[in-house]
Design a protein around this motif. Structure first.
Motif, PDB file in Angstrom:
ATOM      1  N   GLU A  74      76.774  69.220  41.809  1.00 54.29           N
ATOM      2  CA  GLU A  74      78.055  69.786  42.244  1.00 54.29           C
ATOM      3  C   GLU A  74      78.816  68.811  43.134  1.00 54.29           C
ATOM      4  O   GLU A  74      80.022  68.654  43.016  1.00 54.29           O
ATOM      5  N   LEU A 130      70.273  67.858  45.607  1.00 56.16           N
ATOM      6  CA  LEU A 130      70.318  69.114  46.365  1.00 56.16           C
ATOM      7  C   LEU A 130      71.383  70.063  45.833  1.00 56.16           C
ATOM      8  O   LEU A 130      71.205  71.277  45.835  1.00 56.16           O
ATOM      9  N   THR A 131      72.492  69.480  45.390  1.00 54.56           N
ATOM     10  CA  THR A 131      73.601  70.324  44.934  1.00 54.56           C
ATOM     11  C   THR A 131      73.663  70.414  43.411  1.00 54.56           C
ATOM     12  O   THR A 131      74.654  70.886  42.856  1.00 54.56           O
ATOM     13  N   LYS A 132      72.630  69.953  42.763  1.00 55.22           N
ATOM     14  CA  LYS A 132      72.571  69.999  41.297  1.00 55.22           C
ATOM     15  C   LYS A 132      73.798  69.375  40.657  1.00 55.22           C
ATOM     16  O   LYS A 132      74.327  69.886  39.675  1.00 55.22           O
TER      17      LYS A 132
END
Lengths: 112, 112
Positions: free
Chosen positions: A41, A37-39
Motif C-alpha cells: 500500500e 508491513l503495508t502489503k
DNA sequence: TTTGATGCATAGAATTCTTAGGTATAAATA
DNA sequence: TATTTATACCTAAGAATTCTATGCATCAAA
C-alpha cells in the motif's frame, strides 16, 4: 511516497516508529520494511526518504553509523535520546490525528 | 489548518464528507463545523479552505449556489453527481489509509 | 464606537513529496 | 558472458498543498 497524498506529513513519524521498534535500520531496509508491513500500500520513494533521514539527523533525532558490507556501505540510523522522546510525542500526535479523522469520516465507528 | 502537518492531504476528503452528510454548506460554516466536531483539534484556515473549495468546484465535484442573507452573501456548496462518486472513493481511500497507519504505528491494536 | 464575529478572497512563503535523474556493487538470468 | 535486476546511496527541479498575512465588508454586542 506511494501515490497517495494522504501520507503527506506522516513520513517522519513512520521512520521514528520503525526505529523505535527495530533499534537500527538503514535506508533501503526501511523502504522494504514499510512495503511489506503495508502489503504494498505504501511505497516510500527514495527521493522522500533520504532527505527525511538527513533532516532527522540534522535535528539531532537520529544518529548514523556507517557499516561496510562486502564492498558496499550502509548507513545505519538509530534514535538518539531526544529522538526517543520526540518519537513518543509524534506517536501521540498521530494517535490523536487518527482518532480525529476516524471520527470525522466515520462517526458511527468512533463513538467514545 | 491547525498546526499539524498530519492533516495535509486530507482537507478535500473532509470537505466532501461534510457535504455528503449535510447536503449543502458554506465556507465559514465548514470551518466552524469542523472545529466543533473535533473539539478544536482541527482548525481549518481560510487560506486553505477557499482555494480547496475553488479547486473542487473547478474539478466539477462541487456546485455553488449564492444566497443573500441580509446584506451579505453566502456561497453554498453541494456535491455534484461526480462529486458524490468521488466522495465514496476518497472515503474508501481514507479508511484504507487510517487502517494502514494504525497498523504501522500501533500494531498491537490493529490486528485483523 | 470600537471590538469581535461573520463571510468572502488572494498572494507569497514554507513544507513535503514526486519525478527524474545519477553513481556503484552484487546477484541472477539470458 | 552480457545484461538485467536488486541492493544501496544520493540530489535537483518542480508540483501540490497548506500557512501566514493580508484585504474588504456586514452585523451584533459591549
Amino acid at each position: 511516497m506511494g501515490n497517495q497524498k494522504l501520507y503527506k506529513g506522516s513520513l517522519q513519524t513512520i521512520i521514528l516508529k520503525l526505529l523505535e521498534t527495530n533499534d537500527k535500520m538503514y535506508g533501503y531496509e526501511i523502504t522494504q520494511h514499510v512495503k511489506e508491513l503495508t502489503k504494498g500500500e505504501l511505497q516510500i520513494t527514495e527521493g522522500a526518504l533520504y532527505p527525511a533521514l538527513h533532516k532527522l539527523e540534522a535535528d539531532g533525532l537520529l544518529a548514523v553509523e556507517v557499516a561496510k558490507v562486502g564492498n558496499r556501505l550502509r548507513k545505519y540510523y538509530k534514535l538518539t535520546e531526544s529522538g526517543t522522546k520526540e518519537t513518543a510525542n509524534k506517536l501521540e500526535e498521530m494517535q490523536e490525528f487518527l482518532k480525529t479523522m476516524q471520527h470525522l469520516v466515520n462517526p458511527k465507528f468512533s463513538m467514545e
